[in-house]
Scaffold this active site. Structure first.
Site, PDB file in Angstrom:
ATOM      1  N   TYR A 157      -4.844  -3.716   9.026  1.00  0.00           N
ATOM      2  CA  TYR A 157      -4.761  -5.045   8.439  1.00  0.00           C
ATOM      3  C   TYR A 157      -5.635  -5.828   8.779  1.00  0.00           C
ATOM      4  CZ  TYR A 157      -0.877  -3.440   5.438  1.00  0.00           C
ATOM      5  OH  TYR A 157      -0.116  -2.540   4.523  1.00  0.00           O
ATOM      6  N   ASP A 209      -4.511  -9.312  -2.008  1.00  0.00           N
ATOM      7  CA  ASP A 209      -5.796  -9.846  -1.572  1.00  0.00           C
ATOM      8  C   ASP A 209      -6.348 -11.537  -2.048  1.00  0.00           C
ATOM      9  OD1 ASP A 209      -6.733 -10.032  -4.426  1.00  0.00           O
ATOM     10  OD2 ASP A 209      -7.939  -7.966  -4.270  1.00  0.00           O
ATOM     11  N   HIS A 216       3.717  -7.082  -4.454  1.00  0.00           N
ATOM     12  CA  HIS A 216       3.378  -6.401  -2.982  1.00  0.00           C
ATOM     13  C   HIS A 216       3.204  -7.368  -1.900  1.00  0.00           C
ATOM     14  CE1 HIS A 216       2.806  -2.331  -5.382  1.00  0.00           C
ATOM     15  NE2 HIS A 216       4.121  -2.746  -5.372  1.00  0.00           N
ATOM     16  N   CYS A 231       8.497 -12.071  10.354  1.00  0.00           N
ATOM     17  CA  CYS A 231       8.824 -11.789  11.758  1.00  0.00           C
ATOM     18  C   CYS A 231       9.728 -10.486  11.439  1.00  0.00           C
ATOM     19  CB  CYS A 231       9.822 -12.711  12.610  1.00  0.00           C
ATOM     20  SG  CYS A 231      10.246 -12.308  13.962  1.00  0.00           S
ATOM     21  N   CYS A 261      11.189 -16.412  17.839  1.00  0.00           N
ATOM     22  CA  CYS A 261      11.788 -15.417  18.786  1.00  0.00           C
ATOM     23  C   CYS A 261      11.053 -14.507  19.529  1.00  0.00           C
ATOM     24  CB  CYS A 261      12.979 -14.645  17.813  1.00  0.00           C
ATOM     25  SG  CYS A 261      12.183 -13.588  16.879  1.00  0.00           S
ATOM     26  N   SER A 268      -4.011   2.585 -10.818  1.00  0.00           N
ATOM     27  CA  SER A 268      -3.826   4.153 -10.788  1.00  0.00           C
ATOM     28  C   SER A 268      -2.325   4.610 -11.519  1.00  0.00           C
ATOM     29  CB  SER A 268      -4.018   4.967  -9.618  1.00  0.00           C
ATOM     30  OG  SER A 268      -3.187   4.355  -8.883  1.00  0.00           O
ATOM     31  N   ASN A 292      -9.485   0.431 -17.607  1.00  0.00           N
ATOM     32  CA  ASN A 292      -9.722   1.099 -16.284  1.00  0.00           C
ATOM     33  C   ASN A 292     -10.922   2.034 -16.473  1.00  0.00           C
ATOM     34  OD1 ASN A 292      -9.097   3.226 -14.031  1.00  0.00           O
ATOM     35  ND2 ASN A 292      -7.066   2.297 -14.160  1.00  0.00           N
TER      36      ASN A 292
HETATM   37  C1  BJW Z   1     -11.050   0.311 -11.810  1.00  0.00           C
HETATM   38  C2  BJW Z   1     -12.234  -0.228 -11.208  1.00  0.00           C
HETATM   39  C3  BJW Z   1     -13.009  -1.155 -11.904  1.00  0.00           C
HETATM   40  C4  BJW Z   1     -11.647   1.204  -9.933  1.00  0.00           C
HETATM   41  N1  BJW Z   1     -12.415  -1.733 -13.229  1.00  0.00           N
HETATM   42  N2  BJW Z   1     -10.554  -0.321 -12.925  1.00  0.00           N
HETATM   43  C5  BJW Z   1       9.541   6.379  -9.202  1.00  0.00           C
HETATM   44  C6  BJW Z   1       8.915   7.782  -9.207  1.00  0.00           C
HETATM   45  C7  BJW Z   1       8.111   8.212  -7.977  1.00  0.00           C
HETATM   46  C8  BJW Z   1       8.302   7.443  -6.924  1.00  0.00           C
HETATM   47  C9  BJW Z   1       9.198   6.378  -6.980  1.00  0.00           C
HETATM   48  C10 BJW Z   1       9.749   5.696  -7.944  1.00  0.00           C
HETATM   49  N3  BJW Z   1      10.318   4.326  -7.722  1.00  0.00           N
HETATM   50  C11 BJW Z   1       9.789   4.274  -6.373  1.00  0.00           C
HETATM   51  C12 BJW Z   1       9.197   5.430  -5.675  1.00  0.00           C
HETATM   52  C13 BJW Z   1       8.783   5.396  -4.449  1.00  0.00           C
HETATM   53  C14 BJW Z   1       7.286   4.893  -4.210  1.00  0.00           C
HETATM   54  C15 BJW Z   1       6.364   5.156  -5.011  1.00  0.00           C
HETATM   55  O1  BJW Z   1       5.926   4.844  -5.971  1.00  0.00           O
HETATM   56  N4  BJW Z   1       5.895   6.437  -4.752  1.00  0.00           N
HETATM   57  C16 BJW Z   1       4.508   7.149  -5.490  1.00  0.00           C
HETATM   58  C17 BJW Z   1       3.572   6.875  -4.773  1.00  0.00           C
HETATM   59  C18 BJW Z   1       4.977   8.585  -5.706  1.00  0.00           C
HETATM   60  N5  BJW Z   1       7.593   3.260  -4.292  1.00  0.00           N
HETATM   61  C19 BJW Z   1       7.933   2.546  -3.479  1.00  0.00           C
HETATM   62  O2  BJW Z   1       8.345   3.006  -2.193  1.00  0.00           O
HETATM   63  C20 BJW Z   1       8.273   1.034  -3.552  1.00  0.00           C
HETATM   64  N6  BJW Z   1       9.523   0.774  -3.336  1.00  0.00           N
HETATM   65  C21 BJW Z   1      10.508   0.831  -3.862  1.00  0.00           C
HETATM   66  O3  BJW Z   1      10.441   1.554  -5.012  1.00  0.00           O
HETATM   67  O4  BJW Z   1      11.630   0.655  -3.258  1.00  0.00           O
HETATM   68  C22 BJW Z   1      12.982   1.129  -4.038  1.00  0.00           C
HETATM   69  C23 BJW Z   1      14.118   0.924  -2.807  1.00  0.00           C
HETATM   70  C24 BJW Z   1      14.973   0.155  -3.068  1.00  0.00           C
HETATM   71  C25 BJW Z   1      15.982   0.098  -2.217  1.00  0.00           C
HETATM   72  C26 BJW Z   1      15.970   0.463  -0.971  1.00  0.00           C
HETATM   73  C27 BJW Z   1      14.679   0.965  -0.523  1.00  0.00           C
HETATM   74  C28 BJW Z   1      13.660   1.195  -1.531  1.00  0.00           C
HETATM   75  C29 BJW Z   1       7.263   0.084  -2.750  1.00  0.00           C
HETATM   76  C30 BJW Z   1       5.956   0.396  -3.309  1.00  0.00           C
HETATM   77  C31 BJW Z   1       4.884  -0.297  -2.147  1.00  0.00           C
HETATM   78  C32 BJW Z   1       3.484  -0.059  -2.466  1.00  0.00           C
HETATM   79  N7  BJW Z   1       2.591  -0.724  -1.192  1.00  0.00           N
HETATM   80  C33 BJW Z   1       1.354  -0.721  -1.242  1.00  0.00           C
HETATM   81  C34 BJW Z   1       0.825  -1.301  -0.099  1.00  0.00           C
HETATM   82  C35 BJW Z   1       0.845  -2.885  -0.169  1.00  0.00           C
HETATM   83  C36 BJW Z   1       0.377  -3.612   1.155  1.00  0.00           C
HETATM   84  C37 BJW Z   1      -0.945  -2.875   1.319  1.00  0.00           C
HETATM   85  O5  BJW Z   1      -2.124  -3.618   0.723  1.00  0.00           O
HETATM   86  O6  BJW Z   1      -1.460  -2.657   2.552  1.00  0.00           O
HETATM   87  O7  BJW Z   1       0.706  -1.247  -2.560  1.00  0.00           O
HETATM   88  S1  BJW Z   1       0.560   0.925  -1.393  1.00  0.00           S
HETATM   89  C38 BJW Z   1      -0.902   0.613  -2.513  1.00  0.00           C
HETATM   90  O8  BJW Z   1      -0.640   1.046  -3.718  1.00  0.00           O
HETATM   91  C39 BJW Z   1      -0.753  -0.901  -2.661  1.00  0.00           C
HETATM   92  C40 BJW Z   1      -0.956  -1.110  -4.227  1.00  0.00           C
HETATM   93  O9  BJW Z   1      -0.486  -2.447  -4.632  1.00  0.00           O
HETATM   94  C41 BJW Z   1      -0.467   0.041  -4.855  1.00  0.00           C
HETATM   95  C42 BJW Z   1      -0.938   0.321  -6.050  1.00  0.00           C
HETATM   96  O10 BJW Z   1      -2.282   0.938  -5.964  1.00  0.00           O
HETATM   97  P1  BJW Z   1      -3.226   0.518  -7.120  1.00  0.00           P
HETATM   98  O11 BJW Z   1      -3.434  -1.135  -7.121  1.00  0.00           O
HETATM   99  O12 BJW Z   1      -2.820   1.224  -8.355  1.00  0.00           O
HETATM  100  O13 BJW Z   1      -4.763   1.134  -6.636  1.00  0.00           O
HETATM  101  P2  BJW Z   1      -5.366   2.494  -6.570  1.00  0.00           P
HETATM  102  O14 BJW Z   1      -6.298   2.657  -5.554  1.00  0.00           O
HETATM  103  O15 BJW Z   1      -4.192   3.671  -6.817  1.00  0.00           O
HETATM  104  O16 BJW Z   1      -5.927   2.385  -8.070  1.00  0.00           O
HETATM  105  C43 BJW Z   1      -7.103   1.655  -8.705  1.00  0.00           C
HETATM  106  C44 BJW Z   1      -7.510   1.899  -9.861  1.00  0.00           C
HETATM  107  O17 BJW Z   1      -8.602   1.128 -10.325  1.00  0.00           O
HETATM  108  C45 BJW Z   1      -8.006   3.287 -10.391  1.00  0.00           C
HETATM  109  O18 BJW Z   1      -7.108   3.680 -11.439  1.00  0.00           O
HETATM  110  C46 BJW Z   1      -9.243   3.159 -10.483  1.00  0.00           C
HETATM  111  O19 BJW Z   1      -9.910   3.966 -11.719  1.00  0.00           O
HETATM  112  C47 BJW Z   1      -9.407   1.951 -11.004  1.00  0.00           C
HETATM  113  N8  BJW Z   1     -10.740   1.080 -10.919  1.00  0.00           N
HETATM  114  N9  BJW Z   1     -12.685   0.423 -10.189  1.00  0.00           N
HETATM  115  C48 BJW Z   1     -11.511  -1.291 -13.637  1.00  0.00           C
HETATM  116  N10 BJW Z   1     -14.247  -1.839 -11.338  1.00  0.00           N
HETATM  117 ZN    ZN Z   2      11.185 -14.474  15.062  1.00  0.00          ZN
END
Ligand code: BJW
Ligand code: ZN
Length: 260
Positions: free
Chosen positions: A63, A100, A130, A138, A165, A204, A228
């Site tokens: 991070y 970001d 997110h 904390c 804390c 994605s 995309n």
């Molecule tokens: C361009 C380009 C250009 C490139 N122009 N395009 C249903 C089905 C299956 C699984 C689940 C479900 N529901 C929940 C889940 C579980 C899980 C999940 O989704 N898993 C799947 C991966 C299978 N989800 C969770 O765990 C979520 N929580 C949850 O559901 O809680 C329920 C719960 C209830 C009660 C108790 C407990 C739980 C939380 C998800 C959190 C995701 N966190 C992250 C990290 C954030 C912090 C950090 O940044 O470090 O978020 S993971 C990461 O992926 C980040 C992003 O926001 C997220 C999405 O990624 P994104 O933005 O799509 O990026 P990329 O790289 O994947 O794609 C980029 C795209 O851009 C590509 O398509 C390129 O082609 C394109 N591109 N250049 C236009 N110039």
């Molecule tokens: Zn604290």
């Protein structure tokens, strides 16, 4: 492009959902692209509460690296086009998965340039699904703070600690397996259900519940437009799927040409 532009311009309620691809042209690495790997780790291995519990130093190092890298990045024409549109159109909502802060920076720059007032900026502020790279919270109490400082992750002893804390602080982001803030998710779902058009940019569409939002729009009678560089699971759901870079497509897609 012309048909998609007319559709977006005619939507009374518009939802824009963005992912890491919207910031790619600003120099922010995407998660799953070729430059998404950091050292030998996949983001999926580090963005979990289990990874933080097992090795908080390693996770903070990642991070800290990202804070430094993102801190040097500027909004690109895609952020700027979205900022202009959400400032001008009261019925447009922006929901982002990005941590970001570049959408917020584009809005602040619009104020500096005199394009809008502070009031319209708070209305146009993105719904952040997110969390943020620049906030910490904390692990022991409810303390949360904005923190843009570099992170000293040389050892576990040097990691940031809570001033209230003394427990370890963690990035205020949502990791896999963690629930999203229910109030934030509710606002995003309401925006998706009431949108006539959901414009999905640079994600994605693999991570839920974010990836389910455009499906809510479709189920409620609205349409999905995708921008995309590649196809995604949403491509088949979309009425228009525009293939190319967000920084090139969005300024054209979101510009309303005045009638002659
Ligand atoms: C361009 C380009 C250009 C490139 N122009 N395009 C249903 C089905 C299956 C699984 C689940 C479900 N529901 C929940 C889940 C579980 C899980 C999940 O989704 N898993 C799947 C991966 C299978 N989800 C969770 O765990 C979520 N929580 C949850 O559901 O809680 C329920 C719960 C209830 C009660 C108790 C407990 C739980 C939380 C998800 C959190 C995701 N966190 C992250 C990290 C954030 C912090 C950090 O940044 O470090 O978020 S993971 C990461 O992926 C980040 C992003 O926001 C997220 C999405 O990624 P994104 O933005 O799509 O990026 P990329 O790289 O994947 O794609 C980029 C795209 O851009 C590509 O398509 C390129 O082609 C394109 N591109 N250049 C236009 N110039
Ligand atoms: Zn604290």
């Amino acid at each position: 492009m012309d048909d998609a532009r007319h559709l977006v311009a005619s939507a009374r309620k518009l939802l824009i959902l963005t992912g890491a691809g919207v910031s790619a042209e600003s120099g922010v690495p995407t998660f799953r692209g070729p430059d998404g790997l950091w050292k030998r780790y996949k983001p999926e291995e580090l963005a979990t509460p289990q990874a933080f519990q097992a090795d908080p130093r390693l996770v903070w190092e990642w991070y800290g690296f990202r804070r430094e890298r993102v801190g040097a990045c500027r909004p690109n024409p895609a952020h700027e086009a979205i900022a202009r549109l959400t400032l001008e159109n009261e019925d447009a909502r922006l929901v982002t998965q990005n941590v970001d802060g570049l959408h917020e920076l584009a809005l602040e720059e619009a104020v500096t340039e005199g394009l809008c007032s502070e009031t319209s900026v708070s209305r146009a502020a993105p719904i952040r699904l997110h969390g943020s790279l620049f906030w910490t919270r904390c692990t022991g109490c409810d303390h949360r703070t904005l923190d843009r400082h570099p992170v000293d992750a040389k050892s576990e002893a040097s990691l940031p600690r809570c001033p209230k804390c003394a427990a370890l602080l963690r990035p205020d982001v949502v990791w896999f397996g963690e629930g999203l803030d229910p109030e934030i998710l509710k606002r995003a779902m309401e925006a998706a259900e009431t949108a006539e058009v959901c414009l999905v940019v640079g994600t994605s569409a693999l991570v839920h519940p974010a990836a389910s939002l455009p499906l809510l729009t479709k189920e409620s009678g609205g349409v999905v437009v995708e921008v995309n560089t590649e196809s995604t699971p949403l491509t088949d759901v979309a009425m228009f799927s525009l293939r190319g870079r967000a920084g090139q497509i969005l300024p054209r897609l979101l510009t309303v040409e005045s009638e002659p």
